[in-house]
Scaffold this active site. Sequence first.
Site, PDB file in Angstrom:
ATOM      1  N   GLU A   1      39.035  41.386  34.680  1.00 26.91           N
ATOM      2  CA  GLU A   1      37.970  40.953  33.777  1.00 26.91           C
ATOM      3  C   GLU A   1      36.760  41.840  34.052  1.00 26.91           C
ATOM      4  O   GLU A   1      36.437  42.111  35.207  1.00 26.91           O
ATOM      5  CB  GLU A   1      37.570  39.491  34.029  1.00 26.91           C
ATOM      6  CG  GLU A   1      38.675  38.511  33.716  1.00 26.91           C
ATOM      7  CD  GLU A   1      38.303  37.048  34.011  1.00 26.91           C
ATOM      8  OE1 GLU A   1      37.097  36.708  33.989  1.00 26.91           O
ATOM      9  OE2 GLU A   1      39.233  36.270  34.265  1.00 26.91           O
TER      10      GLU A   1
ATOM     11  N   GLU B   1      41.790  32.401  39.311  1.00 24.47           N
ATOM     12  CA  GLU B   1      40.788  31.588  39.998  1.00 24.47           C
ATOM     13  C   GLU B   1      41.389  30.327  40.619  1.00 24.47           C
ATOM     14  O   GLU B   1      40.983  29.214  40.304  1.00 24.47           O
ATOM     15  CB  GLU B   1      39.657  31.207  39.028  1.00 24.47           C
ATOM     16  CG  GLU B   1      38.814  32.389  38.582  1.00 24.47           C
ATOM     17  CD  GLU B   1      37.791  32.825  39.629  1.00 24.47           C
ATOM     18  OE1 GLU B   1      37.856  32.344  40.781  1.00 24.47           O
ATOM     19  OE2 GLU B   1      36.927  33.657  39.282  1.00 24.47           O
TER      20      GLU B   1
END
Length: 955
Positions: A487, A417
């Site tokens: 994820e 991220e």
Amino acid sequence: MSSRTSATDYVEDVSPGSGALPPRAWYPRSDAASLSLNGRWRFRLSPAADAEDDAFAEPGYDAGGWAEVSVPGHWVLQGHGSPIYTNHLYPFPVDPPHVPTENPTGDHLRFFDLPEGWDVTDGGAVLRFDGVESCARVWLNGTDIGEFKGSRLPHEFAVGHLLKPARNVLAVRVHQWSAGSYLEDQDQWWLPGIFRDVTLLHRPVGGVLDFFVHASYDHAAGTGTGTLRIDSDVAGRVTVPGLGIDIATGESATVPVEPWTAETPTLYDGLLATEGERVPLRIGFRTVESTGGLIKVNGKAVLFKGVNRHEWHPEHGRALDLETMRADVLLMKRHNVNAVRTSHYPPHPAFLDLCDEYGLWVIDECDLETHGFTEQAWRDNPVDDDRWTPALLDRAARMVERDKNHPSVVIWSLGNEAGTGRGLTAMAEWIHGRDASRLVHYEGDIDCRDTDVYSRMYPEHAEVERIGRGLDGGTRKRRALPLILCEYAHAMGNGPGGLADYQRIFESHDRLQGGFVWEWIDHGIEDERFGYAYGGDFGEELHDGNFVCDGLVFPDRRPSPGLLEYKKVIEPVGIGIDGDGTTVRVTNKQDFADLSALAFAWSYQVDGETVGSGSLAVPALAAGESAELKLPEPPATDGGETQWTVRALLAADTAWAPKGHVVAWGQSAPRARRAPALVATGGPVASGEGLIVLGPAVFDARTGTPRSIGSVEVTGLRLDVWRATTDNDDGAAWQSDPRYAELWRGFGLHRMRHRLGAVEQAGDALTVRTRVAPAGRELGLATVYRWTSDGDRLGLTVSVTPDGDWTVPLPRLGIRFGLPAADRVRWFGGGPEEAYPDTKSASLVSRWESTVDELQIPYVRPQENGARADVRWAELGGLRIDGDPEFWLTARRWTTEQLDAAAHRTDLTPSGTVWVNLDHAQHGIGSASCGPGVLPRYRLHAEPAEFSFVFTDIG
Ligand code: IPT
């Protein structure tokens, strides 16, 4: 004092630091001396980077009045200041590279003598810090030796020239905030301190510097050969006695070997010997490549059944000891997990030794996240600003150089991220150049410009399926790459739901190479006020609550039902028993190993009780093979519900679990279930004092609710549709599915009213007609309770007919009532753990026994939990309850409303009544606390329903 630069310049400097040695391979031991500097250190906390001068670093400084802390450790977990939890928001103004003037700064002092026999004249010495958050300046014996950032990365300093035989003074000034903090915005607690080992390493003349173990496996050679070459900065010899290898560094040897895989982690003991040092090696031969659109190891595609692992201990934060790391690895292996993404930073290096040893595929991720910049549309993102690139490259190099000799590491990840930018590209280029033997991953690179694998987080099932079919489009490069989900399945609170549905899709398309559940462990902090604390419990001005508790294991590492579900869903052996129970199909779902490590056992149950069992001969099927095997003749029985269970167990002790450990199982569909028949006799009889008697039960004549069933008092029996909303019901703002908790509360499903229409005594039944509906709405549920008895037992049939415009699913549908006491619980149905419609794979039909207290699942933030699925009958509190059809059983010492209101486990206190829910249906769980919600087939639509129970007083 050798230097006195401005006290704070380096803190806000975007460069990685100064004074440290080039990064190199980490190894746990050698024959060179070393001295651990872990232990109790003198400690002083000050409120700003320059609140105190650096006089404390001078020998002779009197730190007598200082406190003490343990190193490794975080000072905020040792009574100095407090932790802060934010998901992606920076807990300070976004003003890079500046950090707040209020910058908690911990001065640390350690005095040490050199051990007997440490010759300061032979070679030098290195001082190694394995992890300090977030920025440190170091002095040895009053000399400033440098400063560094990069919290979860090692930093070494040459200190030989400064050492004395005795009374050495090591001074370390640690700042909580620094320019480096902008690169470390991971979703976790902000925990300053020297949280990994500090070690002094003797570096003898001719000692080892950096070395790179290249150990590949050539499956195409037929016999299977490994090629070993060790490149070393200092020339020496490489020996591997088990393989007869004795070569110089830089030379290669090709010999027949057993390859390393996560399933078969063969390691060969070797030695790197230079003139001055001998370093033991553990060598695993394997070859990683991306060819034909697949990630292959030793020529075979692998399926990742992974987890994202943050380092966590409920008392020590990210300061983990070896036994805690080993506990993680053992738990993973015992639950069929085969891969770890080290989210979102390189772990303690010893963890990777354990992954090598026990066998886990590793995505090693760099210590990099700049997620908070998303709030400003990524403006000023450090990864797209050349001034920060040296720091990014430094981080990449520190990770790769430290961890490059681990066979378990198959993929490097640039970070998490962090948006996109030139800095990331530079990292990928450097890594590709330095280590062509592994793949590069970064989820944020949606077009896969810099990466070797297409990676996504939290996509819906349908999208994963589309990608599996190659219908996703995207760049030409991306279309040729395999997909992994770095994820998925957000394990926050109760859940995650839908795991089995993902796994089915992964297993149906080669392009899908599995995923990594988010995440391994709840980061709850042990706290006597709350049990476990989460965000906000320390008065943080910005925080993200219990979003930090989203693991498959609780903070104390107790497996949650989510982990048991995952274990079942990813089991390495498929066991499918045919409809009439004559054959079983066994499939080896592993990628490498055959089934020789496993033994198989069958059992046959009648009404949940095992009446026969034996072993089943299963050939040692190779990876990917299946066989159809005959089951034995079932034992003769005189009726009853029958079922086969076949288990795969470890045939012998392994490094990670004992012989007999269950690896996989399958059950046949149950046959000839006995529904509880109740033939009504007699009928309700009015008794003088406003009561109605029906068989063993006494009812309130005015309300039509039962007061007792035989000797058992019953309170408040009525329809119930509410559940204490789960984190997944509450949902996250950014995911696309409806946030049902909010909708449900909007409709008033948590405050349903029960209007009594009629209490009718007619024929053999007592019929109670009601309408269940929330204030302010026209919709409702017409609910009829029909009570009958055969004299001994009490029957209830509940019919529910929705009216009005039901645009939301129901949380649950069933009845609830209170019992004055209950402790032991027995049931025939699914168990032993909790299950919901989309978390039900691990629910094994059998006879189970537990207690009301043990039925509770201790989610850190209390929420709906503990239902047992497919219950045929249950006994508790003096009642036996038979269901038609099977029901969901829940029992707790507090009401749903109390559970709903609780913020921590410590808010729940027994109410003196045991509240029992018997549910006909439950809404699924899903994963909307971060990802997709409940799949349509697990939603509980408001539809006409009818379900029955028979109550027997067994008290
Ligand atoms: C994703 C993060 O990568 C991870 O660190 C964690 O925060 C997780 O979410 C939620 O628990 S980012 C997601 C919001 C897309």
